[in-house]
Design an enzyme around this catalytic site. Structure first.
Site, mmCIF file in Angstrom:
data_model
loop_
_atom_site.group_PDB
_atom_site.id
_atom_site.type_symbol
_atom_site.label_atom_id
_atom_site.label_comp_id
_atom_site.label_asym_id
_atom_site.label_seq_id
_atom_site.Cartn_x
_atom_site.Cartn_y
_atom_site.Cartn_z
ATOM 1 N N ASP A 192 -2.946 -23.590 29.620
ATOM 2 C CA ASP A 192 -1.729 -23.736 28.818
ATOM 3 C C ASP A 192 -1.537 -25.217 28.514
ATOM 4 O O ASP A 192 -1.037 -25.980 29.330
ATOM 5 C CB ASP A 192 -0.537 -23.181 29.597
ATOM 6 C CG ASP A 192 0.777 -23.309 28.820
ATOM 7 O OD1 ASP A 192 0.804 -24.015 27.794
ATOM 8 O OD2 ASP A 192 1.791 -22.727 29.261
ATOM 9 N N PHE B 63 5.640 -23.379 34.403
ATOM 10 C CA PHE B 63 6.543 -23.113 33.291
ATOM 11 C C PHE B 63 5.694 -22.760 32.077
ATOM 12 O O PHE B 63 5.022 -23.614 31.507
ATOM 13 C CB PHE B 63 7.451 -24.296 32.966
ATOM 14 C CG PHE B 63 8.420 -23.971 31.859
ATOM 15 C CD1 PHE B 63 9.597 -23.300 32.130
ATOM 16 C CD2 PHE B 63 8.135 -24.293 30.538
ATOM 17 C CE1 PHE B 63 10.479 -22.965 31.117
ATOM 18 C CE2 PHE B 63 9.010 -23.960 29.517
ATOM 19 C CZ PHE B 63 10.182 -23.291 29.806
ATOM 20 N N LYS C 8 3.767 -26.582 20.158
ATOM 21 C CA LYS C 8 4.512 -27.838 20.038
ATOM 22 C C LYS C 8 3.903 -28.793 19.017
ATOM 23 O O LYS C 8 4.056 -28.621 17.819
ATOM 24 C CB LYS C 8 4.667 -28.488 21.415
ATOM 25 C CG LYS C 8 5.544 -27.681 22.378
ATOM 26 C CD LYS C 8 5.849 -28.466 23.629
ATOM 27 C CE LYS C 8 6.627 -27.625 24.647
ATOM 28 N NZ LYS C 8 7.966 -27.243 24.217
#
Length: 427
Positions: free
Chosen positions: A233, A146, A275
């Site tokens: 990531d 994801f 984030k």
């Protein structure tokens, strides 16, 4: 519509249902306030937040230092675009590159933008530095990944719900199973135009799958041997979430031994962050790399009106300072172990929970039911009734990721809520 003084949760839910696109399926809880590890709904009910906005709020809701940075900068200058310099971006770039140990940063806004940026940098490096023929570069990705929901990213997703009827898809990606070094080596041997491999150190959305201890280091070694870029990531796993500053590293701004030892350290060639880099206060993301890679980007070849804006730079600097000053990596490491120990004690006599897995304060429990069942959703609904917010992923998995400012007493109270709730579902 009811007046604002009388509007309740159902009214807010109905407004979203009527006027908003139906691209999410939230728990029916309408939040209006947050502070530290707690959130409150519009009726005033208090909850522990055990999702942290998918690990964006590692520093806790409305952290005063980060909010002060936001307010102070917002009163002076919010946006210049990159047509001009501003007095916040340079100091921020120096700070974040030193913080994570890279030469340069390319600032963006959202996680998906950062992944797209990393893909573009990797391809351009492949053509200009490695000598791969233009349009022939391939990037290896992992099954059940994801990385976002842009057209390019869903092109290499396994999630048919995210893919169906959004084609045609972008080419240039090879999918292999996660945590399989041997197959990655086979791909490198069979394909001469591999530019990089894009990996989540822990697959969060897939259910907090943690790889074998040496997986990332072995991937990095193969990348070095075959002149391929290792792209990590860390949008969800970075910024102290997993008990170290980054999930890929065995050295960080900690004064205690990390869960990942020096022998497993795997510095990425390209690091993707988002984030919690802003503490959940403002959209900020970043792509970091050393000069040999980042210098392939020239003026006009990539950018964003908001990328690197002074407000983002001030907020991100404060958010990263909080992580170091409050030793959030150490706290995540300590409390994460405690959480898994307590959940494993419960599982010994449970028929509803199969296992707990994770690292630091990124954990998940696997519910003993099918992915198509509603059991995990029903448990999360009951958890909300009992004062704790969490969300299922992949049907039968519940992810638990509270803010890293949580105390041991608060964590034990949450464990009590979780175990009490699970007991209601035991067969």
């Amino acid at each position: 519509m009811p007046t604002l003084e009388k509007i309740n949760s159902n009214d807010f839910i109905n407004l979203e249902d009527q006027f908003g696109a139906h691209n999410y399926h939230p728990l029916p809880v309408v939040l209006s306030k947050g502070d530290g590890v707690y959130v409150w709904d519009v009726e005033g009910k208090k909850y522990f937040d055990f999702l942290s906005a998918y690990s964006a709020v590692n520093q806790g809701h409305c952290h005063p230092k980060i909010i002060n940075a936001l307010v102070n900068q917002a009163q002076k200058l919010t946006l210049t675009s990159r047509a001009f310099y501003n007095d916040q971006l340079g100091p921020y770039e120096k700070y974040i590159t030193s913080y994570f140990g890279f030469d340069k940063v390319l600032p963006m806004n959202t996680g998906a933008e950062a992944v797209e940026t990393a893909i573009k940098i990797c391809r351009k490096w492949a053509y200009e530095k490695k000598g791969i023929p233009e349009h022939q570069a391939q990037i290896v990705v992992c099954e059940n990944n994801f990385h976002g929901r842009t057209t390019t990213i869903i092109s290499f997703s396994n999630d048919e719900n995210a893919r169906k009827n959004f084609g045609p898809y972008t080419e240039g990606f090879i999918k292999i199973p996660y945590d399989n070094v041997a197959l990655f080596k086979e791909v490198l041997e069979a394909h001469k135009n591999i530019a990089g491999i894009l990996v989540e150190p822990i697959q969060g959305e897939a259910g907090v799958y943690t790889p074998s201890e040496t997986y990332l280091k072995e991937i990095k070694e193969l990348c070095t041997d075959y002149n391929v870029l290792f792209i990590a990531d860390e949008i969800q796993t970075g910024i102290a979430r997993t008990g170290s500053l980054l999930a890929v590293c065995g050295q960080c701004n900690c004064d205690a031994t990390c869960e990942r030892s020096e022998s497993t350290y795997a510095k990425p060639d390209i690091l993707i962050l988002g984030k919690a880099i802003s503490g959940g206060v403002y959209p900020v993301s970043a792509v970091l790399a050393d000069n040999a890679i980042m210098n392939v980007i020239k003026p006009g070849q990539h950018g964003s009106t908001f990328g690197g804006n002074p407000l983002a730079a001030a907020v991100a600097t404060a958010a990263l300072q909080v992580v170091e000053e409050e030793k959030l990596a150490q706290n995540a490491r300590k409390l994460g172990k405690l959480f898994r120990d307590k959940m494993n004690e419960y599982i010994q006599n449970s028929t509803i929970v199969q296992l707990v897995r994770g690292r630091g304060l990124l954990n998940a429990i696997v519910i003993n039911d099918t992915e198509e069942s509603s059991t995990a959703w029903d448990i999360c609904m009951k958890l909300a009734q009992n004062g704790l917010l969490a969300k299922p992923t992949h049907g039968n998995i519940i992810r638990f990721a509270p803010p890293l400012v949580m105390t041991e007493d608060e964590l034990l109270e949450c464990v009590s809520i979780i175990c009490k709730t699970l007991a209601e579902f035991e067969r």
